[in-house]
Every structure is written in C-alpha cells, then in structure tokens.
Scaffold this active site. Sequence first.
Site, PDB file in Angstrom:
ATOM      1  N   LYS A 121      33.138 -38.974  14.010  1.00  0.00           N
ATOM      2  CA  LYS A 121      32.231 -37.861  13.266  1.00  0.00           C
ATOM      3  C   LYS A 121      31.533 -36.833  14.256  1.00  0.00           C
ATOM      4  O   LYS A 121      31.393 -35.684  13.622  1.00  0.00           O
ATOM      5  CB  LYS A 121      30.874 -38.901  12.750  1.00  0.00           C
ATOM      6  CG  LYS A 121      29.676 -38.332  12.141  1.00  0.00           C
ATOM      7  CD  LYS A 121      28.365 -38.874  12.033  1.00  0.00           C
ATOM      8  CE  LYS A 121      27.671 -39.217  13.362  1.00  0.00           C
ATOM      9  NZ  LYS A 121      26.384 -39.740  13.092  1.00  0.00           N
ATOM     10  N   ASP A 139      28.040 -38.848   7.972  1.00  0.00           N
ATOM     11  CA  ASP A 139      27.398 -39.490   8.653  1.00  0.00           C
ATOM     12  C   ASP A 139      26.348 -40.584   7.187  1.00  0.00           C
ATOM     13  O   ASP A 139      27.071 -40.427   6.090  1.00  0.00           O
ATOM     14  CB  ASP A 139      26.176 -38.632   9.080  1.00  0.00           C
ATOM     15  CG  ASP A 139      25.129 -38.013   8.346  1.00  0.00           C
ATOM     16  OD1 ASP A 139      25.540 -37.864   6.841  1.00  0.00           O
ATOM     17  OD2 ASP A 139      24.241 -37.135   8.617  1.00  0.00           O
TER      18      ASP A 139
END
Length: 218
Positions: A121, A139
């Site tokens: 991420k 996220d």
Amino acid sequence: MKKQETYDKLIAFFEQNMPNVETELQYESPFQLLVAVILSAQCTDKRVNIITPPLFRDFPTAEVMAETTPEVMYEYVKSVSYPNNKAKHLVGMAKMLMKDFGGEVPDNLDDLVKLPGVGRKTANVIQAVVYQKAAFAVDTHIFRVSHRLGLVTDKDTTPYAVEKELTKHFPDEIIPKAHHWLLLHGRYICQARVPKCEKCGIKELCKYFKNHYHPKKD
C-alpha cells in the site's frame, strides 16, 4: 447497470466535483512523503501532519535521518500509533536508501517494498503520488467504499484483490487521482460506522445505499 458504466459515471462525478485532488499529508520531497506515509499506517493524516514539521526540520533528508537512532526518532513520533516500530522503520529505511539507492526514493514496487516499514500500500502511494504511476493503493477507506459502491464483489476479500479490480476498470491516467477520490469519499462521506448517505452525490450508483439506507420517518 454494467460495472464499467458505474465506473464511468463515478469518474464523471469526481472529475466535475473533485478535479484537483491530492494527498492531505504535508511534505516537500519524495523522502518526506515516504516518511509521512509510513507514519500514517493505522493513524490519521491529521496526527501525522502535527508531528512531521519538527521531524522534517531536524531530519530533512535520508542522509541526515540515517545518522540518528530509533531511540532519538521515538521522541519525535511517540504520539502516533506503534511509535517503537515506526521509529525503527524510519531509521532503517533511511539507512537502506543511503546504502542501496543513493539516498533517492525508488520509483518501482520491487525496490520500494524492500525498505523497512514499506508494504504494498505504501509503495503504491509513492508510485502514484510522486511518480504518477498507475498504482492503486488500497487502504481501509478504499476497501470499504469499493465494496459499498459495488466496484468490487464480495469475493474480493483482500486489499490486493480490490487493487486488481480497481486497476482493471479505472484508466491508467486516472488511477493516481482515483485513489484520492475514493479515500477522501470514505474519510468524509462514506464513513465506516454511519455513512453520510444524505450528503452523497453518488448514492444512485451505490449498492449499499439501495440495500441498507432507510431515511428516518417523521
């Protein structure tokens, strides 16, 4: 409505209502953004932006940060979540940047995820924000919003599965913006506990709204 049609209408809405969008993290260089994103894991951008001015003042570059210790770094980051781990990660990250990358933040996933504290991420945020690559960082906000809108299916149970599906349907040149669109929509409108459906401009596209939203009756 076909799935791509939903994506196309979503893009049209955000292009009109949120055309110029960027991260809410405050930074002045790729290195500073990397520091901020590492600190933001399971922590609010607002909190990160409070602690980074003195941190960036005293450790503006990887070269300077690589010379400090996790114990010193802890004093700067102790008000974020998991400060011990993040202090170690930041110093380790800076040391590796100096040792392996000439102090420069890499522009690709394989190199970025080698850095302490950097997962997929975080690497995708750096690729998209700094290098404008078609890398979709997923996220918790984006994971939630994607499922509620019906952009992904119930079978897409991991961030990576959601990332692959979103990347398939958003044009490459849109992806750096689309990440922020969905993130900010989740942060301020499609909130986890009580989504603000009455304020949502895309509720007519939303699977969650159709199935779960029941306005209060007088």
